[in-house]
Design an enzyme around this catalytic site. Sequence first.
Site, PDB file in Angstrom:
ATOM      1  N   LYS A 181      -0.988 -11.803   1.103  1.00 10.92           N
ATOM      2  CA  LYS A 181      -1.080 -12.278  -0.407  1.00 10.92           C
ATOM      3  C   LYS A 181       0.331 -12.174  -0.801  1.00 10.92           C
ATOM      4  O   LYS A 181       0.844 -13.230  -1.448  1.00 10.92           O
ATOM      5  CB  LYS A 181      -2.118 -11.473  -1.345  1.00 10.92           C
TER       6      LYS A 181
ATOM      7  N   ARG B  62      -8.990  -6.747  -9.065  1.00 12.10           N
ATOM      8  CA  ARG B  62      -9.352  -6.366  -7.946  1.00 12.10           C
ATOM      9  C   ARG B  62     -10.709  -5.499  -7.966  1.00 12.10           C
ATOM     10  O   ARG B  62     -11.167  -4.875  -6.938  1.00 12.10           O
ATOM     11  CB  ARG B  62      -8.409  -5.178  -7.459  1.00 12.10           C
TER      12      ARG B  62
ATOM     13  N   ARG C 248       4.223  -3.726   9.454  1.00  9.98           N
ATOM     14  CA  ARG C 248       5.027  -4.067   8.286  1.00  9.98           C
ATOM     15  C   ARG C 248       6.251  -3.227   7.884  1.00  9.98           C
ATOM     16  O   ARG C 248       6.079  -1.919   7.772  1.00  9.98           O
ATOM     17  CB  ARG C 248       3.932  -3.997   6.981  1.00  9.98           C
TER      18      ARG C 248
ATOM     19  N   ARG D  45       5.896   1.350   4.166  1.00  9.14           N
ATOM     20  CA  ARG D  45       5.300   1.586   3.032  1.00  9.14           C
ATOM     21  C   ARG D  45       4.124   3.072   3.267  1.00  9.14           C
ATOM     22  O   ARG D  45       3.481   3.144   4.301  1.00  9.14           O
ATOM     23  CB  ARG D  45       4.194   0.681   2.583  1.00  9.14           C
TER      24      ARG D  45
ATOM     25  N   ARG E 281      -7.933   2.021   2.332  1.00  7.42           N
ATOM     26  CA  ARG E 281      -8.029   0.857   1.464  1.00  7.42           C
ATOM     27  C   ARG E 281      -8.890  -0.356   1.862  1.00  7.42           C
ATOM     28  O   ARG E 281      -9.467  -1.041   0.930  1.00  7.42           O
ATOM     29  CB  ARG E 281      -6.470   0.268   1.834  1.00  7.42           C
TER      30      ARG E 281
HETATM   31  P1  AP5 Z   1       1.423  -8.937   3.107  1.00  6.74           P
HETATM   32  O1  AP5 Z   1       2.088 -10.109   2.481  1.00  6.74           O
HETATM   33  O2  AP5 Z   1       2.446  -7.853   2.780  1.00  6.74           O
HETATM   34  O3  AP5 Z   1       0.036  -8.596   2.660  1.00  6.74           O
HETATM   35  P2  AP5 Z   1      -0.582  -8.219   1.188  1.00  6.74           P
HETATM   36  O4  AP5 Z   1      -1.796  -9.264   1.212  1.00  6.74           O
HETATM   37  O5  AP5 Z   1       0.459  -8.441   0.096  1.00  6.74           O
HETATM   38  O6  AP5 Z   1      -0.917  -6.938   1.421  1.00  6.74           O
HETATM   39  P3  AP5 Z   1      -0.709  -5.462   0.480  1.00  6.74           P
HETATM   40  O7  AP5 Z   1      -0.963  -4.436   1.558  1.00  6.74           O
HETATM   41  O8  AP5 Z   1       0.534  -5.515  -0.116  1.00  6.74           O
HETATM   42  O9  AP5 Z   1      -2.233  -5.529  -0.357  1.00  6.74           O
HETATM   43  P4  AP5 Z   1      -2.760  -4.460  -0.774  1.00  6.74           P
HETATM   44  O10 AP5 Z   1      -3.651  -5.271  -1.513  1.00  6.74           O
HETATM   45  O11 AP5 Z   1      -3.353  -3.445  -0.017  1.00  6.74           O
HETATM   46  O12 AP5 Z   1      -1.754  -3.636  -1.495  1.00  6.74           O
HETATM   47  P5  AP5 Z   1      -1.062  -3.600  -3.243  1.00  6.74           P
HETATM   48  O13 AP5 Z   1       0.367  -3.679  -3.170  1.00  6.74           O
HETATM   49  O14 AP5 Z   1      -1.512  -4.919  -3.837  1.00  6.74           O
HETATM   50  O15 AP5 Z   1       1.410  -9.021   4.802  1.00  6.74           O
HETATM   51  C1  AP5 Z   1       0.937  -7.996   5.350  1.00  6.74           C
HETATM   52  C2  AP5 Z   1       1.970  -8.004   6.664  1.00  6.74           C
HETATM   53  O16 AP5 Z   1       1.498  -8.815   7.410  1.00  6.74           O
HETATM   54  C3  AP5 Z   1       3.503  -8.044   6.560  1.00  6.74           C
HETATM   55  O17 AP5 Z   1       3.970  -7.384   7.639  1.00  6.74           O
HETATM   56  C4  AP5 Z   1       3.644  -9.455   6.926  1.00  6.74           C
HETATM   57  O18 AP5 Z   1       5.090  -9.784   7.175  1.00  6.74           O
HETATM   58  C5  AP5 Z   1       2.801  -9.756   7.755  1.00  6.74           C
HETATM   59  N1  AP5 Z   1       2.119 -11.080   7.724  1.00  6.74           N
HETATM   60  C6  AP5 Z   1       1.738 -11.868   6.603  1.00  6.74           C
HETATM   61  N2  AP5 Z   1       1.181 -12.977   6.800  1.00  6.74           N
HETATM   62  C7  AP5 Z   1       0.860 -13.260   8.276  1.00  6.74           C
HETATM   63  C8  AP5 Z   1       0.490 -14.030   9.073  1.00  6.74           C
HETATM   64  N3  AP5 Z   1       0.077 -15.181   8.753  1.00  6.74           N
HETATM   65  N4  AP5 Z   1       0.708 -13.585  10.293  1.00  6.74           N
HETATM   66  C9  AP5 Z   1       1.000 -12.417  10.667  1.00  6.74           C
HETATM   67  N5  AP5 Z   1       1.736 -11.559   9.977  1.00  6.74           N
HETATM   68  C10 AP5 Z   1       1.539 -11.935   8.829  1.00  6.74           C
HETATM   69  O19 AP5 Z   1      -1.632  -2.444  -3.724  1.00  6.74           O
HETATM   70  C11 AP5 Z   1      -1.218  -1.046  -3.291  1.00  6.74           C
HETATM   71  C12 AP5 Z   1      -2.061   0.056  -4.217  1.00  6.74           C
HETATM   72  O20 AP5 Z   1      -1.680  -0.192  -5.579  1.00  6.74           O
HETATM   73  C13 AP5 Z   1      -3.529  -0.177  -3.894  1.00  6.74           C
HETATM   74  O21 AP5 Z   1      -4.274   0.410  -2.933  1.00  6.74           O
HETATM   75  C14 AP5 Z   1      -4.036   0.486  -5.436  1.00  6.74           C
HETATM   76  O22 AP5 Z   1      -3.978   1.923  -5.193  1.00  6.74           O
HETATM   77  C15 AP5 Z   1      -3.139  -0.096  -6.341  1.00  6.74           C
HETATM   78  N6  AP5 Z   1      -3.485  -1.259  -7.279  1.00  6.74           N
HETATM   79  C16 AP5 Z   1      -2.697  -2.337  -7.043  1.00  6.74           C
HETATM   80  N7  AP5 Z   1      -3.360  -3.351  -7.748  1.00  6.74           N
HETATM   81  C17 AP5 Z   1      -4.539  -2.700  -8.278  1.00  6.74           C
HETATM   82  C18 AP5 Z   1      -5.491  -3.334  -9.147  1.00  6.74           C
HETATM   83  N8  AP5 Z   1      -5.494  -4.566  -9.559  1.00  6.74           N
HETATM   84  N9  AP5 Z   1      -6.277  -2.354  -9.580  1.00  6.74           N
HETATM   85  C19 AP5 Z   1      -6.393  -1.068  -8.967  1.00  6.74           C
HETATM   86  N10 AP5 Z   1      -5.382  -0.583  -8.243  1.00  6.74           N
HETATM   87  C20 AP5 Z   1      -4.294  -1.351  -7.851  1.00  6.74           C
HETATM   88 MG    MG Z   2       1.367  -7.145  -1.270  1.00  8.17          MG
END
Ligand code: AP5
Ligand code: MG
Length: 212
Positions: A15, A90, A129, A157, A168
């Site tokens: 994402k 989410r 990552r 991270r 997660r």
């Molecule tokens: P990346 O682009 O970093 O993936 P992402 O989908 O952004 O994954 P996140 O881990 O950031 O999502 P998340 O939903 O767990 O975390 P968030 O920060 O939102 O890609 C991942 C890896 O793959 C990278 O190394 C990239 O280079 C690689 N990659 C990408 N595309 C690729 C491809 N096509 N092929 C190969 N490799 C690829 O949330 C973190 C925490 O915050 C949550 O756990 C929660 O506690 C809290 N939080 C955030 N938002 C909310 C909400 N709305 N409500 C409640 N709690 C929340």
């Molecule tokens: Mg992300």
Amino acid sequence: MGLRIVMLGAPGAGKGTQAVQMAKEMGVPHISTGDIFRKNLREGTDLGKKVQGYLNSGALVPDELTCEIVAERLQEEDCANGYILDGFPRSVPQAEMLTDFLAKRGEKIEVAVNIDVSDDVIIERLSARRSDPETGAVFNLLFNPPPPDMADKLIQRDDDKPETVKARLETYHETTEPIIAYYDKLGVLKNVPGDDAGPDEIYRRIMAVLPQ
Ligand code: AP5
Ligand code: MG
């Protein structure tokens, strides 16, 4: 006029990787609740203290607090011409809140892009990552390698440890996945297969499904 887009998909689906590119191309802000929470954690703000336990365990921050932060952000001037929401909503209550918030302003989400990636691929990607603590740029040791001169300063991270990734993913399947059906019902869902190609090809797939 830019679009109001939400990015859906499991943790590690890509994402953030895609949202950064899309926002740059479209000239709209990229709003990641995860990035907002992590920034507050690093800076030790009151919000950071409140959310630390949730992030470290892989649980969701409570809906009310999350929605408050997003509602505030969406009222800023740079959101007038659209935005890319990444990691929000989410849960079904968050999605409903967003719909209501926008309806009051005569607005709506125009597209929900769901990047569909299987759990096995997620686990492999997240263990590799790494990110730049200064710029937030995200790399992958296996699939999207950083320039060699950056290798030393990159960090992993805290929530990318295997136990936390598992938690997660569970939270995702239980609480977040149902919003795919929610946006399908609203008629704005676009599914993009995300398992079998690198970031550039996934970007092309997303561009191909966005309304012109
Ligand atoms: P990346 O682009 O970093 O993936 P992402 O989908 O952004 O994954 P996140 O881990 O950031 O999502 P998340 O939903 O767990 O975390 P968030 O920060 O939102 O890609 C991942 C890896 O793959 C990278 O190394 C990239 O280079 C690689 N990659 C990408 N595309 C690729 C491809 N096509 N092929 C190969 N490799 C690829 O949330 C973190 C925490 O915050 C949550 O756990 C929660 O506690 C809290 N939080 C955030 N938002 C909310 C909400 N709305 N409500 C409640 N709690 C929340
Ligand atoms: Mg992300």
